[in-house]
Design a protein around this motif. Structure first.
Motif, PDB file in Angstrom:
ATOM      1  N   GLU B  68       0.828  -1.216   0.000  1.00 18.83           N
ATOM      2  CA  GLU B  68       0.000   0.000   0.000  1.00 18.83           C
ATOM      3  C   GLU B  68       0.854   1.254   0.000  1.00 18.83           C
ATOM      4  OE1 GLU B  68      -2.665  -0.538   3.241  1.00 18.83           O
ATOM      5  OE2 GLU B  68      -3.498  -2.326   2.325  1.00 18.83           O
ATOM      6  N   LYS B  69       1.941   1.195   0.761  1.00 18.77           N
ATOM      7  CA  LYS B  69       2.820   2.373   0.802  1.00 18.77           C
ATOM      8  C   LYS B  69       3.533   2.549  -0.540  1.00 18.77           C
ATOM      9  CE  LYS B  69       4.806   5.614   3.445  1.00 18.77           C
ATOM     10  NZ  LYS B  69       4.051   6.612   4.204  1.00 18.77           N
ATOM     11  N   GLU B  72       1.463   4.251  -3.101  1.00 18.24           N
ATOM     12  CA  GLU B  72       1.329   5.708  -3.022  1.00 18.24           C
ATOM     13  C   GLU B  72       2.390   6.407  -3.852  1.00 18.24           C
ATOM     14  OE1 GLU B  72       1.218   6.908   1.052  1.00 18.24           O
ATOM     15  OE2 GLU B  72      -0.569   5.720   1.468  1.00 18.24           O
ATOM     16  N   TYR B  73       3.422   5.673  -4.194  1.00 17.80           N
ATOM     17  CA  TYR B  73       4.496   6.270  -4.997  1.00 17.80           C
ATOM     18  C   TYR B  73       4.514   5.690  -6.410  1.00 17.80           C
ATOM     19  CZ  TYR B  73       6.034   8.013  -0.524  1.00 17.80           C
ATOM     20  OH  TYR B  73       6.068   8.641   0.671  1.00 17.80           O
ATOM     21  N   ARG B 318     -12.963   9.339  -3.943  1.00 18.01           N
ATOM     22  CA  ARG B 318     -12.780   8.023  -3.332  1.00 18.01           C
ATOM     23  C   ARG B 318     -13.385   6.980  -4.259  1.00 18.01           C
ATOM     24  NH1 ARG B 318     -13.183  12.069  -0.708  1.00 18.01           N
ATOM     25  NH2 ARG B 318     -12.146  12.479   1.257  1.00 18.01           N
ATOM     26  N   HIS B 319     -12.572   6.067  -4.672  1.00 17.52           N
ATOM     27  CA  HIS B 319     -13.048   5.070  -5.625  1.00 17.52           C
ATOM     28  C   HIS B 319     -12.824   3.686  -5.055  1.00 17.52           C
ATOM     29  CE1 HIS B 319     -13.175   8.308  -8.515  1.00 17.52           C
ATOM     30  NE2 HIS B 319     -11.977   8.640  -8.095  1.00 17.52           N
ATOM     31  N   TYR B 333      -9.335   0.197  -2.941  1.00 18.37           N
ATOM     32  CA  TYR B 333      -9.876   1.498  -2.570  1.00 18.37           C
ATOM     33  C   TYR B 333      -8.826   2.546  -2.867  1.00 18.37           C
ATOM     34  CZ  TYR B 333     -11.660   5.145   0.545  1.00 18.37           C
ATOM     35  OH  TYR B 333     -12.120   6.316   1.075  1.00 18.37           O
ATOM     36  N   VAL B 335      -7.948   6.644  -2.860  1.00 21.33           N
ATOM     37  CA  VAL B 335      -8.258   8.041  -2.595  1.00 21.33           C
ATOM     38  C   VAL B 335      -7.350   8.829  -3.509  1.00 21.33           C
ATOM     39  CG1 VAL B 335      -8.291   9.876  -0.901  1.00 21.33           C
ATOM     40  CG2 VAL B 335      -8.844   7.551  -0.224  1.00 21.33           C
ATOM     41  N   GLU B 337      -6.150  12.391  -5.568  1.00 20.46           N
ATOM     42  CA  GLU B 337      -6.144  13.857  -5.572  1.00 20.46           C
ATOM     43  C   GLU B 337      -6.089  14.375  -6.992  1.00 20.46           C
ATOM     44  OE1 GLU B 337      -2.859  14.972  -2.966  1.00 20.46           O
ATOM     45  OE2 GLU B 337      -4.367  16.013  -1.779  1.00 20.46           O
ATOM     46  N   PRO B 342      -1.921   7.459  -6.562  1.00 18.04           N
ATOM     47  CA  PRO B 342      -3.008   7.616  -5.596  1.00 18.04           C
ATOM     48  C   PRO B 342      -2.507   8.296  -4.329  1.00 18.04           C
ATOM     49  CG  PRO B 342      -2.278   5.327  -5.672  1.00 18.04           C
ATOM     50  CD  PRO B 342      -1.528   6.044  -6.729  1.00 18.04           C
ATOM     51  N   TYR B 343      -3.413   9.013  -3.686  1.00 20.53           N
ATOM     52  CA  TYR B 343      -3.030   9.600  -2.401  1.00 20.53           C
ATOM     53  C   TYR B 343      -2.982   8.508  -1.354  1.00 20.53           C
ATOM     54  CZ  TYR B 343      -2.802  12.794   1.520  1.00 20.53           C
ATOM     55  OH  TYR B 343      -2.402  13.447   2.642  1.00 20.53           O
ATOM     56  N   ARG B 344      -3.929   7.597  -1.473  1.00 24.61           N
ATOM     57  CA  ARG B 344      -3.945   6.461  -0.552  1.00 24.61           C
ATOM     58  C   ARG B 344      -4.533   5.287  -1.321  1.00 24.61           C
ATOM     59  NH1 ARG B 344      -3.317   2.771   2.887  1.00 24.61           N
ATOM     60  NH2 ARG B 344      -4.748   2.296   4.578  1.00 24.61           N
ATOM     61  N   ALA B 345      -3.903   4.137  -1.211  1.00 25.49           N
ATOM     62  CA  ALA B 345      -4.422   2.932  -1.845  1.00 25.49           C
ATOM     63  C   ALA B 345      -4.596   1.887  -0.768  1.00 25.49           C
ATOM     64  CB  ALA B 345      -3.435   2.435  -2.902  1.00 25.49           C
ATOM     65  N   TYR B 346      -5.720   1.252  -0.761  1.00 21.50           N
ATOM     66  CA  TYR B 346      -5.965   0.225   0.258  1.00 21.50           C
ATOM     67  C   TYR B 346      -6.510  -1.023  -0.422  1.00 21.50           C
ATOM     68  CZ  TYR B 346      -8.101  -2.278   4.122  1.00 21.50           C
ATOM     69  OH  TYR B 346      -8.459  -3.243   5.015  1.00 21.50           O
TER      70      TYR B 346
END
Lengths: 373, 386, 155
Positions: B68-69, B72-73, B318-319, B333, B335, B337, B342-346
């Motif tokens: 997930e981290k 984000e990159y 949010r998708h 998931y 989030v 911007e 992604p700003y956040r991927a889960y």
């Protein structure tokens, strides 16, 4: 009435010749009586060499057979690289285990940890000595053979318990506890089945049990009693051998390795070898008790057939019959899933043991009224 | 407000301090991270009373790779490549979860050919995953042979997929907007041959393992989980369906070509290990049915409509979308911007949620039952640790 | 239920819950932390809603706004209805009520969020790190987490 008269004489095997049993120990003592010192020592050495050789050969052959059979049961070839069709595989395996580092856990009870594999193998070797492989191929013929076998094979469980306890590992301990509970329980039904055969044949001596089958193997001529005894004996020896479906003490997927989790190298090989040779001992006992030992397979009235069968030496008969039961045990191993510990216990105490007791009672009746053929 | 944060040490100590009713002494034993039946580096701390399991404390994180981290990159096309490494037995379906979310969010279109190919390869993968699960269950139960039978048939599927995809395990096939490569010319013929081959083999599977009374004894009435518990425990996939909840995304919110094919959702009745085992067997049949309906009429067309720009952006927001992998619901998931990353991927991974139900099922059973339960959950550890 | 109807019904249960204006692809409501637990309880228990699955729970670190956005995605097998609940927490002292007693999976998910974001859950029976070791310093999924081997974007 005709049926009964007809049955024993024609369908069952007819008596052919009575076999003279001459063991290596007997030869040694007769040589001693004749003041033939070199003969005495020679026969004693022969006895030792025979047992040691049997152990080695069995180890090599059975491990190869197991791997090869497992391969073919599982749609693969098994060992193929070392020698022709991998025939030298077990030698290579043995060499590998010899060269491996012998790791002893730091907090293990050293003496017991190192001694347990030796004890395990010893218990096995002791039984090899009395197995009647053929009329002349038997090291010593004890007159309490059956009791001796029961006593000595029970030493094996001691070795397992010691191994599990001294390893100072909880998985090992769990495995050892399972082994203790399992082997001691199943020893009961195994002994009950043995006693049935002792009742029928009227002897504790293994060679005499075989001799008593010269007019037909016990599996044929003891009605249902022999068959039940055979089935219970087969199940309970499988359990005593710790083989699938009763391999809980070493159940790999549950206990990582059970009682031998902490063993490596040669000491692991000892357990391994003991297990495989025990398999032969169990098969040999089944053959001796129920399938006429080294007696050839005769069919009453078929003289031509019988004479051909008679040509095959008794040692080959014994080896062949044992090989069949070893194959059966391997077949079990590569087919069945494992039982759970409580199911294992209820199988013994709720089914096999009552059946065994009823069976021995029936056997007594049969012997009393001489109903067997 | 003061919230207490405990440690593993504290947890085990307090667990041991709980007054037990038995007169024997309870003890802890470490199952894993290196244990044959945890299927990887899962560590379970067991509180045992003799052979009876009193408590299971799962300890995770032995192969956490912070997917997930890293996401984000990474750009969205790069994330696809990370997902194979989660549940490696449903690699293609994991790709699909990302592709579906990105397609929905960025409004990328696909055609029927793409969706058919995606559905077929996913179902092939589902079959091979269940084959492995079947074999491993046999192995955990002490029967080693089924494992190799499962592997034999699984190899053939990986052979077929390898021809098209080029990889055998981390199959990286589905990408936003289509698939990576067109199917191999032999693909259709080989899949049909395989289906004809595997149908009788599945009956052989049943003869070999399902019909065995020992196996039935080991699995029936072991690890029972009712529907309420299963839902509350967040279980999905065959685990949830075995508990009599017909929750299958392929039926409920059809994606790909699932809306156009006929198949049935296998559900269990008792929610025990046997049901979880048998639901998988039945799913293999249904998957074959799905493939059969699609394989003969894969429409002509492009396999990738428009090569998505390397710098694919997703509108702010949010998708979320989810698909049904071999083990349950895999949700992705995002989030966003409005940037390329992604700003956040889960990742809502099925095994992470399924594992938790172990703590509800295992207590009270034997060590052997625990192994059966783990096996019937069909866990893939990298999917838990992501 | 249509999302409008759903929002109205939820508002009738818990006045503090209002539809979210944040861009989102599912019906989304926002609720302040103090009304959170009672709302969740009603979402689960209410016979018309009956959200019996907590499908997703995670957090997003909006470091510039100084908040954590907690996400709870619920699903009802009865109506096949999804609902997303967002809660905003301050980055300093992020404490929220645990929903373990409502959905058992929350115990597991909340531990993950604690592990990576440091959100504290009140009433959690066993709040400790899930993936990382107990003595790990910091919460790695926070945007301002510094680590000597971390990659810089674009490098």
């Amino acid at each position: 009435m005709d049926m009964l008269d007809f049955f024993p004489s024609s369908i069952l095997q007819a008596a052919d010749t009575s076999w003279q049993t001459v063991t290596i120990a007997q030869r040694a003592s007769s040589a001693f009586r004749d003041h033939d010192l070199s003969g005495t020592i020679g026969y004693l050495l022969l006895g030792l060499l025979f047992t040691a050789g049997l152990l080695t050969v069995l180890g090599l052959v059975l491990i190869y057979a197991e791997r090869k059979l497992a391969g073919h049961f599982q749609c693969r070839l098994g060992p193929m690289r070392v020698g022709w069709h991998g025939i030298l595989q077990s030698a290579a395996d043995g060499l590998k285990l010899l060269l491996k580092e012998d790791i002893v856990p730091e907090n293990a009870d050293k003496l017991l940890h190192l001694g347990a594999p030796v004890l395990s193998l010893m218990a096995t070797v002791l039984t090899l000595a009395i197995l009647p492989l053929s009329p002349t191929l038997q090291v010593v013929d004890l007159n309490i053979g059956v009791i001796y076998v029961t006593a000595v094979t029970s030493l094996g469980v001691l070795a397992i318990l010691i191994a599990g306890w001294s390893s100072n590992n909880k998985w090992s301990l769990l495995g050892a506890m399972r082994a203790g509970a399992q082997i001691i329980s199943y020893e009961l039904s195994a002994t009950l089945s043995l006693l049935v055969m002792v009742l029928l044949s009227g002897s504790l001596q293994l060679s005499e049990i075989i001799q008593s089958q010269s007019d037909g193997w016990w599996i044929w001529k003891s009605h249902l009693v022999g068959v039940i005894a055979f089935v219970t004996f087969l199940i309970s020896t499988t359990a005593e051998l710790n083989r699938t479906p009763f391999d809980l003490p070493e159940g790999e997927s549950e206990l990582t390795g059970g009682f031998h989790t902490e063993y490596s190298g040669l000491r692991f090989a000892f357990f391994f070898l003991a297990e495989f040779v025990n398999m032969f001992v169990a098969s040999a006992l089944i053959v001796t008790l129920f399938f006429g030992g080294w007696m050839p397979f005769y069919i009453g009235g078929w003289d031509g057939f019988n004479s051909i069968m008679g040509l095959i030496p008794p040692g080959i008969w014994f080896a062949g019959k044992s090989a069949f039961f070893i194959f059966l045990l391997m077949w079990f191993r590569w087919t069945f899933p494992r039982l759970r510990i409580d199911q294992l216990m209820s199988l013994e105490w709720k089914i096999l043991l009552p059946v065994g007791f009823i069976n021995i009672f029936l056997a007594a009746l049969i012997v009393l009224f001489e109903w067997h053929f | 407000m003061n919230v207490h944060v405990s440690t593993l040490d504290e947890k085990t100590r307090s667990s041991l301090a709980i007054e037990s009713h038995s007169e024997t002494e309870e003890y802890f034993i470490n199952m894993g991270p290196q244990h044959p039946s945890t299927h990887g580096v899962l560590r379970l701390i067991l509180k045992l009373d003799g052979e009876t399991v009193r408590e299971v404390i799962p300890v995770l994180g032995y192969i956490h790779r912070s997917i997930e981290k890293i996401s984000e990159y990474s750009t969205y096309r790069q994330i696809v490549h990370l997902t194979d490494r989660m549940d490696y037995l449903s690699a293609i379906m994991n790709n699909w979860a990302v592709a579906r979310t990105v397609e929905k969010a960025a409004e990328i279109e696909t055609n029927e050919r793409i969706e058919s190919i995606r559905t077929i390869v996913s179902e092939l993968e589902r079959i091979h995953s269940h084959q492995l699960g079947w074999g491993v269950l046999g192995m955990d139960m002490g029967a080693f042979t089924p494992f190799l039978y499962g592997f034999r048939d699984r190899e053939m599927i990986t052979d077929i997929l390898e021809e098209t995809i080029g990889a055998r395990l981390t199959m990286n096939y589905i990408q936003p907007g289509g698939v990576m490569f067109d199917i191999h010319p032999d693909f259709v013929r080989k899949v049909k041959e395989y289906l004809a081959y595997f149908k009788p083999k599945l009956d052989e599977y049943e003869d070999l393992l399902s019909g065995n009374p020992i196996l039935q004894q080991r699995l029936r009435n072991v690890g029972i989980m009712d529907a309420e518990t299963a839902l509350s425990m967040g279980a999905t996939g065959p685990v949830l369906r075995a508990s009599r909840v017909p929750y299958d995304l392929r039926k409920i919110e059809p994606y790909g070509m699932y809306g156009e094919v006929e198949f049935r959702v296998a559900i269990g009745t008792a929610g025990d290990c046997w049901d979880r085992y048998y639901v998988r067997i039945e799913e293999m049949r249904q998957s074959m049915r799905i493939i059969e309906q699609l394989i003969d009429n894969i429409p002509e067309g492009k396999f990738l409509l428009k090569k998505p720009a390397a710098k694919l952006t997703i509108p702010e927001g949010r998708h979320y979308s989810q698909i049904e992998t071999a083990r349950g619901v895999l949700g992705f998931y995002i989030v966003s911007e409005g940037k390329e990353t992604p700003y956040r991927a889960y990742f809502r991974t099925p095994n992470f949620h399924n594992l938790w139900s172990l703590t509800a099922m295992a207590p009270g059973g034997r060590v052997g039952d625990l192994v059966a339960i783990i096996s019937s959950l069909d866990l893939v550890i990298p999917d838990i640790d992501r | 239920m249509e999302s409008e109807e759903l929002f109205q019904y939820i508002a009738s249960l818990e006045a503090a819950a209002r539809p979210s204006e944040k861009p989102s692809d599912l019906p989304t409501i926002e609720v302040p932390p103090e009304h959170f637990l009672s709302l969740m309880q009603q979402l689960r228990e209410d016979p018309r809603l009956y959200f019996n699955m907590l499908q997703v729970h995670t957090a997003v670190d909006w470091v510039k706004k100084g908040i954590f956005e907690l996400l709870y995605q619920l699903y009802s097998t009865k109506d096949r209805q999804s609902l997303r609940v967002l809660v905003e927490l301050p980055r300093e002292n992020p404490v929220i009520a645990s929903v373990c007693s409502i959905w058992r999976i929350a115990e597991w998910q909340e531990r993950e969020v604690y592990d990576f974001f440091g959100v504290l859950y009140e009433g959690h029976p066993d709040l400790r790190r899930l993936f990382l070791e107990d003595d790990w310093k910091g919460f790695p999924m926070r945007k301002d987490y510094e680590d000597d081997f971390m990659l810089e974007p674009g490098q």
